[in-house]
Write a protein that holds these residues in place. Structure first.
Motif, PDB file in Angstrom:
ATOM      1  N   MET A   1      17.814  77.578  61.146  1.00 21.26           N
ATOM      2  CA  MET A   1      18.008  78.572  60.110  1.00 21.26           C
ATOM      3  C   MET A   1      18.101  77.913  58.737  1.00 21.26           C
ATOM      4  O   MET A   1      17.643  78.487  57.756  1.00 21.26           O
ATOM      5  CB  MET A   1      19.260  79.405  60.390  1.00 21.26           C
ATOM      6  CG  MET A   1      19.046  80.399  61.518  1.00 21.26           C
ATOM      7  SD  MET A   1      20.376  81.585  61.735  1.00 21.26           S
ATOM      8  CE  MET A   1      20.255  82.540  60.273  1.00 21.26           C
ATOM      9  N   THR A   2      18.701  76.717  58.705  1.00 25.06           N
ATOM     10  CA  THR A   2      18.805  76.011  57.432  1.00 25.06           C
ATOM     11  C   THR A   2      17.420  75.666  56.900  1.00 25.06           C
ATOM     12  O   THR A   2      17.160  75.827  55.703  1.00 25.06           O
ATOM     13  CB  THR A   2      19.648  74.726  57.599  1.00 25.06           C
ATOM     14  OG1 THR A   2      20.898  75.080  58.209  1.00 25.06           O
ATOM     15  CG2 THR A   2      19.925  74.062  56.279  1.00 25.06           C
ATOM     16  N   ALA A   3      16.540  75.215  57.800  1.00 21.93           N
ATOM     17  CA  ALA A   3      15.169  74.891  57.386  1.00 21.93           C
ATOM     18  C   ALA A   3      14.457  76.143  56.890  1.00 21.93           C
ATOM     19  O   ALA A   3      13.725  76.110  55.901  1.00 21.93           O
ATOM     20  CB  ALA A   3      14.405  74.270  58.550  1.00 21.93           C
ATOM     21  N   ALA A   8      12.322  79.206  52.317  1.00 17.41           N
ATOM     22  CA  ALA A   8      12.294  80.472  51.589  1.00 17.41           C
ATOM     23  C   ALA A   8      12.908  80.344  50.194  1.00 17.41           C
ATOM     24  O   ALA A   8      12.852  81.289  49.402  1.00 17.41           O
ATOM     25  CB  ALA A   8      13.031  81.541  52.387  1.00 17.41           C
ATOM     26  N   GLY A   9      13.526  79.199  49.909  1.00 19.23           N
ATOM     27  CA  GLY A   9      14.110  78.989  48.584  1.00 19.23           C
ATOM     28  C   GLY A   9      15.499  79.576  48.434  1.00 19.23           C
ATOM     29  O   GLY A   9      15.956  79.805  47.313  1.00 19.23           O
ATOM     30  N   TYR A  10      16.207  79.799  49.534  1.00 16.69           N
ATOM     31  CA  TYR A  10      17.566  80.343  49.473  1.00 16.69           C
ATOM     32  C   TYR A  10      18.570  79.208  49.327  1.00 16.69           C
ATOM     33  O   TYR A  10      18.422  78.152  49.931  1.00 16.69           O
ATOM     34  CB  TYR A  10      17.913  81.131  50.737  1.00 16.69           C
ATOM     35  CG  TYR A  10      17.048  82.341  50.983  1.00 16.69           C
ATOM     36  CD1 TYR A  10      16.964  83.353  50.044  1.00 16.69           C
ATOM     37  CD2 TYR A  10      16.321  82.466  52.166  1.00 16.69           C
ATOM     38  CE1 TYR A  10      16.167  84.462  50.277  1.00 16.69           C
ATOM     39  CE2 TYR A  10      15.527  83.564  52.396  1.00 16.69           C
ATOM     40  CZ  TYR A  10      15.459  84.567  51.447  1.00 16.69           C
ATOM     41  OH  TYR A  10      14.679  85.652  51.669  1.00 16.69           O
ATOM     42  N   GLU A  11      19.594  79.456  48.540  1.00 19.63           N
ATOM     43  CA  GLU A  11      20.704  78.504  48.443  1.00 19.63           C
ATOM     44  C   GLU A  11      21.725  78.932  49.496  1.00 19.63           C
ATOM     45  O   GLU A  11      22.162  80.087  49.521  1.00 19.63           O
ATOM     46  CB  GLU A  11      21.332  78.572  47.054  1.00 19.63           C
ATOM     47  CG  GLU A  11      22.514  77.648  46.896  1.00 19.63           C
ATOM     48  CD  GLU A  11      23.205  77.831  45.548  1.00 19.63           C
ATOM     49  OE1 GLU A  11      24.420  77.606  45.488  1.00 19.63           O
ATOM     50  OE2 GLU A  11      22.522  78.209  44.578  1.00 19.63           O
ATOM     51  N   VAL A  12      22.094  78.022  50.374  1.00 26.79           N
ATOM     52  CA  VAL A  12      23.016  78.347  51.469  1.00 26.79           C
ATOM     53  C   VAL A  12      24.449  78.249  50.958  1.00 26.79           C
ATOM     54  O   VAL A  12      24.891  77.191  50.523  1.00 26.79           O
ATOM     55  CB  VAL A  12      22.803  77.399  52.675  1.00 26.79           C
ATOM     56  CG1 VAL A  12      23.795  77.705  53.777  1.00 26.79           C
ATOM     57  CG2 VAL A  12      21.378  77.507  53.190  1.00 26.79           C
ATOM     58  N   ILE A  45      22.235  87.858  53.560  1.00 28.34           N
ATOM     59  CA  ILE A  45      22.723  87.286  54.812  1.00 28.34           C
ATOM     60  C   ILE A  45      21.509  87.060  55.685  1.00 28.34           C
ATOM     61  O   ILE A  45      20.738  87.990  55.946  1.00 28.34           O
ATOM     62  CB  ILE A  45      23.731  88.227  55.509  1.00 28.34           C
ATOM     63  CG1 ILE A  45      24.976  88.398  54.638  1.00 28.34           C
ATOM     64  CG2 ILE A  45      24.092  87.687  56.886  1.00 28.34           C
ATOM     65  CD1 ILE A  45      25.965  89.418  55.163  1.00 28.34           C
ATOM     66  N   LEU A  46      21.345  85.817  56.128  1.00 29.35           N
ATOM     67  CA  LEU A  46      20.221  85.452  56.983  1.00 29.35           C
ATOM     68  C   LEU A  46      20.712  85.414  58.427  1.00 29.35           C
ATOM     69  O   LEU A  46      21.711  84.765  58.729  1.00 29.35           O
ATOM     70  CB  LEU A  46      19.686  84.077  56.569  1.00 29.35           C
ATOM     71  CG  LEU A  46      18.557  83.478  57.394  1.00 29.35           C
ATOM     72  CD1 LEU A  46      17.311  84.364  57.299  1.00 29.35           C
ATOM     73  CD2 LEU A  46      18.239  82.077  56.911  1.00 29.35           C
ATOM     74  N   VAL A  47      20.035  86.140  59.303  1.00 32.59           N
ATOM     75  CA  VAL A  47      20.389  86.165  60.726  1.00 32.59           C
ATOM     76  C   VAL A  47      19.171  85.770  61.550  1.00 32.59           C
ATOM     77  O   VAL A  47      18.030  85.940  61.110  1.00 32.59           O
ATOM     78  CB  VAL A  47      20.899  87.560  61.168  1.00 32.59           C
ATOM     79  CG1 VAL A  47      22.204  87.904  60.488  1.00 32.59           C
ATOM     80  CG2 VAL A  47      19.879  88.633  60.906  1.00 32.59           C
ATOM     81  N   THR A  48      19.416  85.228  62.737  1.00 30.97           N
ATOM     82  CA  THR A  48      18.296  84.834  63.595  1.00 30.97           C
ATOM     83  C   THR A  48      17.469  86.059  63.961  1.00 30.97           C
ATOM     84  O   THR A  48      16.251  86.021  63.937  1.00 30.97           O
ATOM     85  CB  THR A  48      18.773  84.135  64.875  1.00 30.97           C
ATOM     86  OG1 THR A  48      19.750  84.948  65.508  1.00 30.97           O
ATOM     87  CG2 THR A  48      19.348  82.766  64.564  1.00 30.97           C
TER      88      THR A  48
END
Length: 179
Positions: A1-3, A8-12, A45-48
């Motif tokens: 998910m981090t990759a 996608a250019g998101y800051e985690v 929020i990024l989810v699998t």
């Protein structure tokens, strides 16, 4: 998910790994993500997959609406985003959450069916009574330390077993002595 987030250019802002069932409403990691959203510290929020956020249609839609009120998007790794301000987004979220809930119910049915079939074949389910190799091997040492007046916690820590195992050894010993 981090990759995925990097591409996608998101800051985690934070990473949460939920191990609880998607069907449960009281999930600690999801609460942390919702708290960040409410505090306006995140934008998405990024989810699998959407079914990992919630498998109950009602719960999923209510949390998605809450997030929409805070201007926070939910993005599934398959690239789907849900804009609940549009009829299309609400319809898609409802449809997918219904499928996820159906899938969860099917899995539950299969598990129950498998358990019933195993029981019918005479298979004993659950924890079996029997020997306890480690605690039986350590029983003489446990009993001598108890006789010396050591605490159950100290004995457990010293022998690398749980306090409850120490208590069980002592209880079995007393039952043998009474019989």
């Amino acid at each position: 998910m981090t990759a995925f987030a990097d591409r996608a250019g998101y800051e985690v802002a934070a990473i949460f790994k939920e191990t609880g069932s998607g069907a449960k409403l009281d999930r600690a990691e999801r609460k942390k993500a919702m708290a960040l959203a409410q505090a306006r510290q995140i934008d998405a929020i990024l989810v699998t997959e959407l079914s990992r956020w919630g498998r109950s249609t009602i719960d999923l839609l209510s949390t998605l609406r809450e997030l929409e009120g805070w201007k926070v998007s939910v993005i599934a790794m398959n690239g789907m985003t849900f804009d609940l301000s549009s009829p299309h987004g609400r319809m898609l979220a409802t449809f997918l959450s219904g499928i996820a809930e159906f899938e969860r119910d099917l899995i539950s049915e299969r598990v129950k069916s498998g358990l019933a079939a195993a029981k019918a074949r005479g298979k004993k389910l659950g924890r079996q009574t029997g020997e306890r190799p480690k605690s039986d091997r350590l029983a003489p040492r446990v009993l001598s330390l108890v006789a010396e007046g050591r605490s159950y916690r100290w004995i457990a820590r010293d022998l690398g077993i749980s306090k409850n195992t120490v208590a069980d050894v002592v209880q079995r010993s007393r039952q043998k002595g009474a019989a």
